[in-house]
Motif scaffolding. Structure first.
Motif, PDB file in Angstrom:
ATOM      1  N   SER A 131       0.829  -1.214   0.000  1.00  0.00           N
ATOM      2  CA  SER A 131       0.000   0.000   0.000  1.00  0.00           C
ATOM      3  C   SER A 131       0.861   1.261   0.000  1.00  0.00           C
ATOM      4  O   SER A 131       0.551   2.231  -0.708  1.00  0.00           O
ATOM      5  N   VAL A 132       1.952   1.265   0.773  1.00  0.00           N
ATOM      6  CA  VAL A 132       2.843   2.424   0.823  1.00  0.00           C
ATOM      7  C   VAL A 132       3.536   2.620  -0.526  1.00  0.00           C
ATOM      8  O   VAL A 132       3.650   3.748  -1.026  1.00  0.00           O
ATOM      9  N   VAL A 133       3.992   1.533  -1.126  1.00  0.00           N
ATOM     10  CA  VAL A 133       4.629   1.624  -2.447  1.00  0.00           C
ATOM     11  C   VAL A 133       3.629   2.164  -3.466  1.00  0.00           C
ATOM     12  O   VAL A 133       3.972   3.020  -4.296  1.00  0.00           O
ATOM     13  N   LYS A 134       2.405   1.695  -3.407  1.00  0.00           N
ATOM     14  CA  LYS A 134       1.360   2.184  -4.325  1.00  0.00           C
ATOM     15  C   LYS A 134       1.135   3.688  -4.127  1.00  0.00           C
ATOM     16  O   LYS A 134       1.013   4.440  -5.094  1.00  0.00           O
ATOM     17  N   TRP A 135       1.070   4.130  -2.869  1.00  0.00           N
ATOM     18  CA  TRP A 135       0.863   5.551  -2.585  1.00  0.00           C
ATOM     19  C   TRP A 135       2.024   6.388  -3.111  1.00  0.00           C
ATOM     20  O   TRP A 135       1.814   7.453  -3.700  1.00  0.00           O
TER      21      TRP A 135
ATOM     22  N   CYS B 116       1.311  -2.060 -12.428  1.00  0.00           N
ATOM     23  CA  CYS B 116       1.822  -3.332 -11.897  1.00  0.00           C
ATOM     24  C   CYS B 116       1.504  -3.470 -10.408  1.00  0.00           C
ATOM     25  O   CYS B 116       1.064  -4.531  -9.952  1.00  0.00           O
ATOM     26  N   ILE B 117       1.734  -2.386  -9.653  1.00  0.00           N
ATOM     27  CA  ILE B 117       1.454  -2.427  -8.216  1.00  0.00           C
ATOM     28  C   ILE B 117      -0.045  -2.601  -7.965  1.00  0.00           C
ATOM     29  O   ILE B 117      -0.457  -3.339  -7.055  1.00  0.00           O
ATOM     30  N   ASP B 118      -0.879  -1.926  -8.779  1.00  0.00           N
ATOM     31  CA  ASP B 118      -2.335  -2.104  -8.641  1.00  0.00           C
ATOM     32  C   ASP B 118      -2.723  -3.561  -8.859  1.00  0.00           C
ATOM     33  O   ASP B 118      -3.559  -4.115  -8.130  1.00  0.00           O
ATOM     34  N   GLY B 119      -2.108  -4.178  -9.871  1.00  0.00           N
ATOM     35  CA  GLY B 119      -2.392  -5.582 -10.142  1.00  0.00           C
ATOM     36  C   GLY B 119      -1.931  -6.489  -9.014  1.00  0.00           C
ATOM     37  O   GLY B 119      -2.645  -7.420  -8.616  1.00  0.00           O
ATOM     38  N   ILE B 120      -0.743  -6.197  -8.475  1.00  0.00           N
ATOM     39  CA  ILE B 120      -0.223  -7.001  -7.365  1.00  0.00           C
ATOM     40  C   ILE B 120      -1.126  -6.869  -6.145  1.00  0.00           C
ATOM     41  O   ILE B 120      -1.451  -7.866  -5.482  1.00  0.00           O
ATOM     42  N   LEU B 121      -1.554  -5.643  -5.851  1.00  0.00           N
ATOM     43  CA  LEU B 121      -2.416  -5.417  -4.690  1.00  0.00           C
ATOM     44  C   LEU B 121      -3.776  -6.087  -4.884  1.00  0.00           C
ATOM     45  O   LEU B 121      -4.328  -6.683  -3.943  1.00  0.00           O
TER      46      LEU B 121
ATOM     47  N   LEU C 140      -4.380  -8.732  -6.562  1.00  0.00           N
ATOM     48  CA  LEU C 140      -4.189 -10.173  -6.407  1.00  0.00           C
ATOM     49  C   LEU C 140      -3.837 -10.531  -4.973  1.00  0.00           C
ATOM     50  O   LEU C 140      -4.268 -11.570  -4.449  1.00  0.00           O
ATOM     51  N   LEU C 141      -3.086  -9.647  -4.312  1.00  0.00           N
ATOM     52  CA  LEU C 141      -2.587  -9.945  -2.972  1.00  0.00           C
ATOM     53  C   LEU C 141      -3.693  -9.932  -1.922  1.00  0.00           C
ATOM     54  O   LEU C 141      -3.691 -10.753  -0.998  1.00  0.00           O
ATOM     55  N   LEU C 142      -4.649  -9.019  -2.057  1.00  0.00           N
ATOM     56  CA  LEU C 142      -5.705  -8.904  -1.052  1.00  0.00           C
ATOM     57  C   LEU C 142      -6.522 -10.188  -0.901  1.00  0.00           C
ATOM     58  O   LEU C 142      -6.658 -10.711   0.210  1.00  0.00           O
ATOM     59  N   PRO C 143      -7.080 -10.752  -1.997  1.00  0.00           N
ATOM     60  CA  PRO C 143      -7.835 -12.003  -1.820  1.00  0.00           C
ATOM     61  C   PRO C 143      -6.960 -13.175  -1.418  1.00  0.00           C
ATOM     62  O   PRO C 143      -7.376 -14.012  -0.605  1.00  0.00           O
ATOM     63  N   ILE C 144      -5.730 -13.267  -1.971  1.00  0.00           N
ATOM     64  CA  ILE C 144      -4.835 -14.371  -1.609  1.00  0.00           C
ATOM     65  C   ILE C 144      -4.478 -14.296  -0.128  1.00  0.00           C
ATOM     66  O   ILE C 144      -4.460 -15.309   0.585  1.00  0.00           O
TER      67      ILE C 144
END
Length: 523
Positions: A340-344, A365-370, A372-376
């Motif tokens: 989240s900090v990297v995204k901000w 890329c970070i939006d996509g990772i986040l 995917l990361l939230l549900p996982i």
């Protein structure tokens, strides 16, 4: 070999079901890291208070507002023009004030707050008993409202552009619902099962309320630490005074308005402290979110696997969350915090350089990772609650489980939150509108000159209160549904059928039905 398996975070249970045995402590490093972070921040705040500037007490007494002895100008600063004016004053009598609104409407607000709980309980009851009907009703209203609005804008108001946009939105919504039409029945049935799990474990309501109150108290304590370190500073002359001395017992700006004589300036390290304090707050918010998911998953999964059927134990869930699994929860929440900090940071850089293609690509890329990361992460937390695994082990197992069983059907899990949130939005608008209309008639009957303004504000407040309460219930339902989803997956992997109604419902999902035809699950 057993120690090596536990170090990798492999599950403890050798059978399908909830792990009742004593669980080893996982990811202890992150427990130590979070605890040390918290202790260091508290220690720095205590040191700042002990070594504070004695003048800091004026921040509460506020003598510095009308007394310039705390920040006297030197002779070089006193190049001023003596203004022979009186202070203009700050306040004018207003025809409408929020204080008057609260005085005249507080009983409506209290009533809406109490009523919102009743609306939430009724909403949960409706989802539990008429989930399929609610799904189709929500979809129908979502289609009819913009379509009707578009026709009204074109026919009655001669606004073809606005009407065309609304009709276009209705058409897009219609096409999307046609594409997922085969899943709508399953969405209703999944919500029905999840609502039953929540109703059967009523203690979860009290747990979620208590943990949110605890989060607010904890954040308030961290905020107090931040305020405490601001005592390390000193008073300087207020720049708005323009170097002029006091006039008639007040400090004035260039236009003759009253301004504070001094302002407080903190030492440079305080800003750095606040950066780390905000990071700790963010980490704590994600940690509380993970604890909430963990406890709900533990209670619901225990209810799912219990034989004979019975409710889950929140006491056992809490003891595991703040005991063996606390390090894993700190690990998961830290990962979400970092992303989240990297995204901000990337968003800030993208705003400074909007034409920079590299920044835009990184942000995507970070939006996509986040995303995917939230549900996982949530599914991994659910598995940790069931099996006692560490975060990495649970994440690996859950990823393999999804790819093995459910990757073709994962799209249906985006529909329930959309349907629930949209239905909550419609319910909040309807109840808020009815209450505001009744209040308007009452205010008008009592000859209140601000009846329309009061009714509008009351509508907004009532809408927000009811919507937030419904989101609270929706979050419980969705957490329960995700847990039942993982429990069903564990059953499939172990060729078992613990809850027949869940398996019967899931076998109706087209992709799972096809998979079952290839590999029949024996009851």
């Amino acid at each position: 070999m057993e120690d090596e398996g536990q170090a990798r975070g492999t599950p403890l249970l050798e059978h399908s079901g909830f792990e009742y045995r004593k669980r080893p402590y996982r990811d202890i490093f992150f427990t130590i890291l979070y605890s040390a972070y918290m202790i260091v921040m508290g220690g720095i705040a205590i040191y700042a208070v002990v070594e504070r500037n004695p003048d800091a007490e004026q921040l509460w007494k506020r003598d510095y507002v009308t007394n310039d002895t705390f920040c006297p100008y030197g002779s070089s600063n006193n190049t001023f023009i003596d203004l022979q004016v009186e202070p203009t004053g700050y306040y004018k009598e207003a025809s409408f004030t929020y204080a008057d609104f609260l005085r005249d409407s507080y009983y409506w607000i209290i009533g809406s707050a109490v009523g919102s709980v009743l609306v939430g309980i009724a909403y949960l009851h409706a989802v539990s008993n008429w989930a399929v009907f609610m799904v189709y009703a929500t979809v129908s209203i979502g289609l009819l409202v913009p379509a009707a609005g578009g026709i009204v804008m074109i026919v009655l108001y001669s606004e073809p552009i606005s009407g065309g946009i609304l009709l276009g939105l209705a058409f897009i919504f219609f096409v999307c619902m046609c594409l997922v039409r085969k899943f709508l029945d399953q969405v209703g049935k999944m919500l029905d099962v999840a609502a039953d799990g929540v109703k059967y474990n009523w203690e979860l309501f009290f747990f979620v309320i208590i943990i949110k109150v605890c989060l607010l108290v904890y954040l308030a304590i961290l905020g107090i630490l931040g305020i405490a370190v601001m005592a390390d500073g000193y008073f300087v002359p207020n720049d708005e005074r323009g170097g002029r001395p006091m006039f008639d017992g007040e400090c004035l700006d260039l236009e003759g308005d009253s301004v504070p004589c001094c302002e407080w300036k903190t030492n440079g390290w305080v800003k750095t402290y606040w950066v780390f304090l905000v990071l700790l707050m963010l980490w704590s918010v994600f940690l509380i979110f993970e604890i909430k998911v963990y406890v709900i998953a533990s209670v619901i999964s225990e209810w799912y696997f219990k034989d004979p059927e019975g409710e889950g134990s929140s006491r056992l869930a809490l003891s595991n969350a703040f005991g063996p699994s606390f390090g894993s929860l700190c690990f998961a929440s830290l990962l979400l915090t970092v992303v989240s900090v990297v995204k901000w940071c990337l968003e800030k850089l993208k705003q400074k350089a909007p034409q920079n293609c590299c920044m835009r690509w990184l942000s995507w890329c970070i939006d996509g990772i986040l995303a995917l990361l939230l549900p996982i992460t949530e599914f991994s937390t659910v598995r940790m609650a069931i099996t006692g695994e560490g975060f990495i082990g649970a994440g690996m197992e859950i990823t393999e489980m999804l790819s093995r069983n459910f990757l073709p059907t994962i799209a249906i899990w985006y529909l329930p939150p959309v349907v629930l949130v949209f239905s909550a939005l419609l319910t909040s608008l309807a109840v808020g509108g009815v209450l505001a209309t009744i209040a308007y008639k009452v205010f008008e009957h009592t000859n209140n000159p601000h009846a329309k303004d009061y009714a509008g504000l009351l509508f907004a407040i009532t809408f927000l209160i009811i919507f937030m309460v419904l989101i609270f219930f929706i979050a419980l339902i969705l957490n329960a549904m995700n847990t039942i989803y993982i429990c069903f997956a564990i059953d499939r992997d172990n060729k078992r059928e613990t809850k027949g109604n869940v398996h019967e419902m899931m076998r109706c999902v087209p992709d799972i039905k096809k998979m079952d035809d290839d590999n029949r699950v024996e009851p």
